[in-house]
Design a protein around this motif. Sequence first.
Motif, PDB file in Angstrom:
ATOM      1  N   GLY A 298       0.805  -1.205   0.000  1.00  0.00           N
ATOM      2  CA  GLY A 298       0.000   0.000   0.000  1.00  0.00           C
ATOM      3  C   GLY A 298       0.842   1.260   0.000  1.00  0.00           C
ATOM      4  O   GLY A 298       0.394   2.322   0.375  1.00  0.00           O
TER       5      GLY A 298
ATOM      6  N   ASP B 294      -5.510   9.560   6.704  1.00  0.00           N
ATOM      7  CA  ASP B 294      -5.175   8.674   5.591  1.00  0.00           C
ATOM      8  C   ASP B 294      -4.141   9.274   4.650  1.00  0.00           C
ATOM      9  O   ASP B 294      -3.962  10.491   4.582  1.00  0.00           O
ATOM     10  CB  ASP B 294      -6.437   8.317   4.808  1.00  0.00           C
ATOM     11  CG  ASP B 294      -7.386   7.440   5.610  1.00  0.00           C
ATOM     12  OD1 ASP B 294      -6.900   6.483   6.246  1.00  0.00           O
ATOM     13  OD2 ASP B 294      -8.594   7.713   5.602  1.00  0.00           O
TER      14      ASP B 294
ATOM     15  N   PRO C  70      -3.128   7.042  -2.557  1.00  0.00           N
ATOM     16  CA  PRO C  70      -2.564   6.001  -3.426  1.00  0.00           C
ATOM     17  C   PRO C  70      -1.639   6.655  -4.447  1.00  0.00           C
ATOM     18  O   PRO C  70      -1.831   7.827  -4.816  1.00  0.00           O
ATOM     19  CB  PRO C  70      -3.809   5.419  -4.119  1.00  0.00           C
ATOM     20  CG  PRO C  70      -4.794   6.542  -4.131  1.00  0.00           C
ATOM     21  CD  PRO C  70      -4.536   7.333  -2.880  1.00  0.00           C
TER      22      PRO C  70
ATOM     23  N   ALA D 294      -8.192   1.977  -6.356  1.00  0.00           N
ATOM     24  CA  ALA D 294      -7.477   3.088  -5.728  1.00  0.00           C
ATOM     25  C   ALA D 294      -7.924   4.419  -6.318  1.00  0.00           C
ATOM     26  O   ALA D 294      -8.029   5.422  -5.608  1.00  0.00           O
ATOM     27  CB  ALA D 294      -5.975   2.907  -5.901  1.00  0.00           C
TER      28      ALA D 294
ATOM     29  N   ARG E 268      -5.840   5.808   1.234  1.00  0.00           N
ATOM     30  CA  ARG E 268      -5.431   4.507   1.769  1.00  0.00           C
ATOM     31  C   ARG E 268      -4.894   4.705   3.178  1.00  0.00           C
ATOM     32  O   ARG E 268      -4.415   5.784   3.535  1.00  0.00           O
ATOM     33  CB  ARG E 268      -4.355   3.856   0.894  1.00  0.00           C
ATOM     34  CG  ARG E 268      -3.072   4.660   0.862  1.00  0.00           C
ATOM     35  CD  ARG E 268      -1.945   3.959   0.127  1.00  0.00           C
ATOM     36  NE  ARG E 268      -0.780   4.832   0.047  1.00  0.00           N
ATOM     37  CZ  ARG E 268       0.109   4.964   1.005  1.00  0.00           C
ATOM     38  NH1 ARG E 268      -0.011   4.266   2.120  1.00  0.00           N
ATOM     39  NH2 ARG E 268       1.138   5.786   0.868  1.00  0.00           N
TER      40      ARG E 268
END
Length: 596
Positions: free
Chosen positions: A48, A147, A150, A169, A175
């Motif tokens: 990720g 967060d 991506p 994504a 992410r």
Amino acid sequence: MGGCFSRTKPVEVKVELSLLEKEKEVDGLSPNGKASPFADSRPNGALGHGSDEDSTALYHKPRDYVEVSVCHVKDLENGQMREVDLGCGRALLIKEHGEFSAMGHKCPHYGAPLVKGVLSKGHVRCPWHGACFNIATGDIEDFPGLDSLPTFQVRVEKDKVIIRANKQALQSQKRSKPMARCSAVINSNTGFSHVLIIGSGPAGLVCAETLRQEGFTDRIVMCTMDRHPPYDRPKLSKSLESTAEQLRLRSMSFLQDHDIELLTEKEAVAIDVKTRSVTFEDGLRMEYRKLFIATGSKPKPMNYKGKDVRNVFHLRTPEDANSIAKLANNKNAVIVGTSFVGMEVAAALTDKAHSVSVIGIETVPFKNALGEKLGKAIMKLFEANRVKFYMLNEVSEMIGHHGQLKEVVLKSGKVLRADVCVIGAGSVPATGFLKQSGIHMDSRGFITVNKMMQTNADGVFAGGDVVIFPFPPRNNKKVNIPHWQMAHVHGRVAALGMLGRATEIKTVPYFWSAMFGKTIRYAGYGDGFDDVIIQGDLDELRFVAFYTRSEEVVAVASMNYDPIVSRVAEVLGSGKTIRKRDVETGDISWLIDKGS
């Protein structure tokens, strides 16, 4: 700590980050020798992180990807960004130092278009609230928000720039960083936690998540007086009808998935630093190895008659906000205090209430924070929206009928009709339970911490609204900065301190307030400013205000002037000084990022 810390192979990232002051320690350098805002912070693993090709455990089927030629190689100059359409979503294409990169185009915090932000030295700063994202990894490097973004593969073929992106994504545009799980075998009823966090606001939540992101595998328990999982408290005063679920930052399932235990409706009443234990109102006693106190603030006490009258609120919870909105419908609302919360509630009620009255002790709202000229301009905006002000005044009495509020009596003798009253007259730190603990506090009740957010008590850290901490731009003078964004920073610094990785605060304070569809943005620390240099048009509410002490700009506020506040934050964050003479000329084009 007694915990296990999984280590992943560092990813070499060519990125330079802006700093409030240069990092002197060699240990604080990233693999390319550039300093990080959180020195000693371990890079996350590949999952990720980096290009979406790295996330093979999650996405591995060709049909999950889209590949699009988005522009000619010469379409972007160095230092430019462009939002590009990939068919099933959009991405932010960036060119810096002759290299292209691509990542999510919306800030995960409130969805701001990052193309309108500020690109500088390997990161993009959000134009709305100042969060920063690494352009190589998408990782969040300065707050607010939880967060990261991506990132997507970029290649150049025959002078065409091609982006390969995961469809999922592209849709999510955010992410979470990978987190470790708890490996300790502990019964949930056990009265011991390796890390105990009191408070579930941004400081407590970021502390817990940072520990997991950094590989901490022992027990984490977070306690809160709230009945809900962590939620976006600043929105309460701006969106009175929102539910706790609509405002939530993390769900219970998210916390459970990452082994962050949340105990709701738990009020701490005593701390014993000798036995390393916390006692709660319901009799629960928990021992800890490391403790983080992030209890926030509580309403400042007020003296007036009639405190038993109903429908008088301190806005603390979603239930409070919902009740205020319901009771004010076509009725008379009175707001006591011209704090940002009080003024935001007044603005939110103008399209619901029959009348809205605001009582303030100053000549104009926000005089101490923003200065008299800005205060007057904002006051005019409110008056144009049917808000009546009673300044240089205070409440003498609340009068009820059958126990419910009917009138608010001012010390001037004026009587206001009122069906609901909201008190937004400032706050004090929620630290009363610490009085016998031995933890050092100042005369106002703020906990004193060092630059790693440590208190004088062994193993005890504190952060958020309850602390005074050394602030580098003011020669490490201990200050209190009760901003949502700053609480995030405190949580991260405290977590790294618990892990034995001393990390200093290197961020520019950032604050915002929304009223009548307009947003005030503010960056820096303007306490004690002696002059305000205003560019733009106050009457049109399109302006930028520079706050100075002596000959130096220490803070900036704006309305309808993006991304000027984020640009100034970037300059201040790089350690540079903006002189008063630089902004007095009226030409601030050097601050505007034309490349965006």
